[in-house]
Design an enzyme around this catalytic site. Structure first.
Site, PDB file in Angstrom:
ATOM      1  N   ASN A 121     -42.798   0.423 124.237  1.00 21.74           N
ATOM      2  CA  ASN A 121     -43.687  -0.795 124.860  1.00 21.74           C
ATOM      3  C   ASN A 121     -42.702  -1.707 125.909  1.00 21.74           C
ATOM      4  O   ASN A 121     -41.532  -1.223 126.120  1.00 21.74           O
ATOM      5  CB  ASN A 121     -44.082  -1.596 123.760  1.00 21.74           C
ATOM      6  CG  ASN A 121     -42.927  -2.482 122.766  1.00 21.74           C
ATOM      7  OD1 ASN A 121     -41.972  -2.603 123.369  1.00 21.74           O
ATOM      8  ND2 ASN A 121     -43.316  -2.568 121.506  1.00 21.74           N
ATOM      9  N   GLU A 159     -39.284  -2.996 124.561  1.00 21.69           N
ATOM     10  CA  GLU A 159     -38.307  -1.826 123.975  1.00 21.69           C
ATOM     11  C   GLU A 159     -37.862  -1.310 125.432  1.00 21.69           C
ATOM     12  O   GLU A 159     -36.697  -1.031 125.412  1.00 21.69           O
ATOM     13  CB  GLU A 159     -39.177  -0.773 123.457  1.00 21.69           C
ATOM     14  CG  GLU A 159     -39.569  -1.318 121.837  1.00 21.69           C
ATOM     15  CD  GLU A 159     -40.606  -0.408 121.392  1.00 21.69           C
ATOM     16  OE1 GLU A 159     -40.947  -0.478 119.887  1.00 21.69           O
ATOM     17  OE2 GLU A 159     -41.254   0.341 121.897  1.00 21.69           O
ATOM     18  N   ASP A 196     -49.029   3.153 117.510  1.00 21.28           N
ATOM     19  CA  ASP A 196     -49.302   4.470 116.804  1.00 21.28           C
ATOM     20  C   ASP A 196     -50.366   5.193 117.371  1.00 21.28           C
ATOM     21  O   ASP A 196     -50.297   6.284 117.571  1.00 21.28           O
ATOM     22  CB  ASP A 196     -49.553   3.968 115.378  1.00 21.28           C
ATOM     23  CG  ASP A 196     -48.331   3.527 114.772  1.00 21.28           C
ATOM     24  OD1 ASP A 196     -47.052   3.477 115.278  1.00 21.28           O
ATOM     25  OD2 ASP A 196     -48.613   2.712 113.651  1.00 21.28           O
TER      26      ASP A 196
END
Length: 472
Positions: free
Chosen positions: A191, A194, A260
Site C-alpha cells: 500500500n 508500505e 487481502d
C-alpha cells in the site's frame, strides 16, 4: 463438456481468526466509566492470509491455505470458517504456539473496542512451514504470500527461492521495510505507506513511477502494484509500462481487509492467464466492494460481476448458506433488522405476494428460505413442484419485497434458521406461534415469531386442481 479447471493457488502466511461481537449499549458499567455491551450476535471470519484464501475461492480460484496454527479452539473455528468457502486447509499445529485472534466489539456500525491475542511463530514452526511448502509447490500454478509480520514468513527469501527454481510465480503482500527481503518476487503489492517505507516517500506521480521502476530493476520483479486508498491503484511492470487506475466512487465503510481482497483478485486473474491491466482493474472493482462493507469480508465473483454491470440483480439475490451468513453479518453490523420466512412458492399467487410484503414491512431485510425441488416433492407429493427451483427463485427474486433467497433441502427450514439467526421469524396461516419451526431458537436469542393472517381464496393446490379440471 467439462468446465475449465480452477487455477491452483497456494496461499502461505500469517492467519488469524477475526471475531465480531455485535450488540447494544444502554448503560455505563458501575465498576468503571466504560460502556456495557449487551451482546446480541457473535460471528467468526477468516483474517490475514485466511481472508486472502477465502476471497480467492469465492472469486473462482482453487485455494489451498498453508499456515501454522495452535492446538486450540480458535484453529478449529478458523477451519470451520474456511470450509464455508471451500478452501483446502493445510494447518501445521504448533503445540508451543497458538492462533492469532482479533475480537472486535461493535455497536451498530461503530467499533468500540478491539481485543488482540497475537502469537508469533517459533523457529521450529517456521522450518516445518518451509518444508511443507517445498512439498506442495509443484502442485500449484501460483503462490500468494500474505505477510502480517507474525513470524510465518520470516524466511520469505527461502520461500521465494524455492518457487523460482520451479518457475512458479509469486505474489507478495509486504509488511517489512527491507527491499532485499522481496527480491525475485513476480509481483509485489504494497500500500502507499508500505511503498514509502520500502522505497522512500514521493512527491508526485512521476517520482512514484521513477522509484517503482528502479525497485523493479533492483529486485528483479515483474510487476509492482501500489494501492493508494482514495487515489486508486498504480501498476508498473518490467519494461516500464504503467497503468493508473482511479478509485471507483463508493461510500467507504471499513478499509480493513481490503488489501487481502486486492491480492486475491490479482492472484485469480493472473493465474487464469489474464493481463496485468485486466487483473488490476478487476482488483480495483473488488476493493471498492470490500471497503463498502463492515469488517473483513469475502468478495465473490458474483459481487464483482454485479458491480461491473454484467450480472442480473435477480440472480444476485439467490445465495448459498455460506454467502447468506457473510451478507447478513455485514447488514447486521449496520444495525439492520433481519426477517425470515419460508415456503415452496410453487405457483406464485396474490396470497404469497401479500405475505411477503407484510413480512418485509417488519424489518429491513427479508430472507426467504425456498424449498428445493426434492423437498417440495416430499411435502406435496408426485407431480410437484410444478415449477423447478431455478424458475421459482427467479420469479421471487423479481419481487421488491424479497432481498435474499436461500435454498433448503430438508423437510423443515430449521438448519437455515440457525444460519440466518433472524430477528423476526414469520409464517403465513393459522399456525399457533409456538408450533412454528424455529420458535424456540429465535425467541431464545430475543427474537420475535409471528403468524400473519392467512389470505382465503388463494392456494397453489387450488390453482393446480383448476388447471387439471380445465385440461380434463
Amino acid at each position: 463438456m467439462k468446465p475449465p479447471a480452477k487455477p491452483r493457488i497456494l496461499v502461505v502466511g500469517d492467519v488469524m481468526l477475526d471475531r465480531y461481537v455485535t450488540g447494544v449499549v444502554s448503560r455505563i458499567s458501575p465498576e468503571a466509566p466504560v460502556p456495557v455491551l449487551a451482546a446480541r450476535h457473535e460471528e467468526n471470519r477468516p483474517g490475514g492470509a485466511a481472508n486472502v484464501a477465502a476471497n480467492i475461492s469465492a472469486m473462482g480460484g482453487g485455494a489451498t491455505l498453508l499456515a501454522v496454527t495452535g492446538e486450540d479452539r480458535a484453529s478449529v473455528e478458523l477451519e470451520a470458517c474456511l470450509r464455508r468457502y471451500q478452501v483446502n486447509t493445510l494447518f501445521l499445529q504448533d503445540p508451543e504456539g497458538g492462533t492469532t485472534q482479533k475480537t472486535r466489539l461493535v455497536v451498530g456500525a461503530q467499533q468500540i473496542a478491539r481485543v488482540d491475542r497475537d502469537v508469533r511463530q517459533t523457529p521450529q514452526a517456521q522450518q516445518r512451514l518451509l518444508d511443507e511448502f517445498e512439498r506442495q509447490l509443484k502442485d500449484h500454478d501460483l503462490v500468494v504470500f500474505s505477510d502480517y509480520a507474525k513470524g510465518a514468513l520470516d524466511r520469505l527469501p527461502e520461500f521465494l527461492g524455492a518457487a523460482a527454481k520451479l518457475g512458479v510465480p509469486t505474489l507478495v503482500d509486504p509488511k517489512r521495510s527491507t527491499p532485499a527481503f522481496y527480491c525475485g518476487a513476480f509481483l509485489l503489492k504494497p500500500n502507499n505507506a508500505e511503498f514509502a517505507a520500502l522505497f522512500g516517500a514521493y512527491g508526485s506521480d512521476e517520482e512514484l513511477l521513477a522509484k517503482a521502476r528502479a525497485a523493479i530493476e533492483a529486485l528483479r520483479l515483474e510487476h509492482l502494484v501500489v494501492t493508494r486508498g482514495g487515489k486508486g491503484m498504480v501498476a508498473v511492470s518490467a519494461g516500464g509500462s504503467a497503468d493508473f487506475v482511479p478509485t471507483r466512487a463508493r461510500a467507504v465503510f471499513d478499509v480493513s481487509g481490503a488489501g487481502d481482497t486486492v491480492l486475491a483478485a490479482l492472484a485469480v486473474e493472473l493465474s487464469a492467464g489474464h493481463s496485468i491491466a485486466q487483473a488490476v482493474h478487476c482488483a480495483n472493482v473488488a476493493a471498492g466492494i470490500a471497503v463498502s462493507r463492515p469488517g473483513t469480508c469475502v468478495v465473490s465473483q458474483q459481487d464483482i460481476d454485479a458491480e461491473a454491470g454484467g450480472f442480473h440483480p435477480e440472480q444476485a439475490k439467490v445465495l448459498t448458506g455460506g454467502q447468506i451468513e457473510t451478507a447478513l453479518a455485514s447488514l447486521r453490523m449496520q444495525g439492520k433488522k433481519i426477517v425470515f420466512t419460508n415456503g415452496c412458492f410453487d405457483i406464485l399467487h396474490p396470497g404469497h405476494v401479500r405475505l411477503l410484503k407484510a413480512a418485509r414491512a417488519l424489518g429491513d431485510v427479508l430472507v426467504l428460505g425456498l424449498n428445493s425441488d426434492d423437498s417440495v416433492r416430499q411435502l406435496k407429493g408426485a407431480g410437484r413442484p410444478v415449477n423447478r427451483f431455478a424458475d421459482r427463485a427467479e420469479v421471487l427474486a423479481g419481487l421488491a419485497a424479497v432481498d435474499c433467497i436461500v435454498e433448503f433441502d430438508a423437510p423443515t427450514p430449521l438448519e437455515i434458521i440457525h444460519c440466518v439467526q433472524p430477528d423476526v421469524l414469520v409464517k403465513g396461516g393459522d399456525y399457533r406461534v409456538t408450533d412454528i419451526v424455529g420458535y424456540r431458537e429465535v425467541t431464545a436469542r430475543g427474537g420475535q415469531v409471528l403468524a400473519l393472517d392467512f389470505h382465503d381464496g388463494h392456494s397453489t393446490s387450488r390453482i393446480v386442481e383448476a388447471i387439471s379440471k380445465a385440461g380434463g
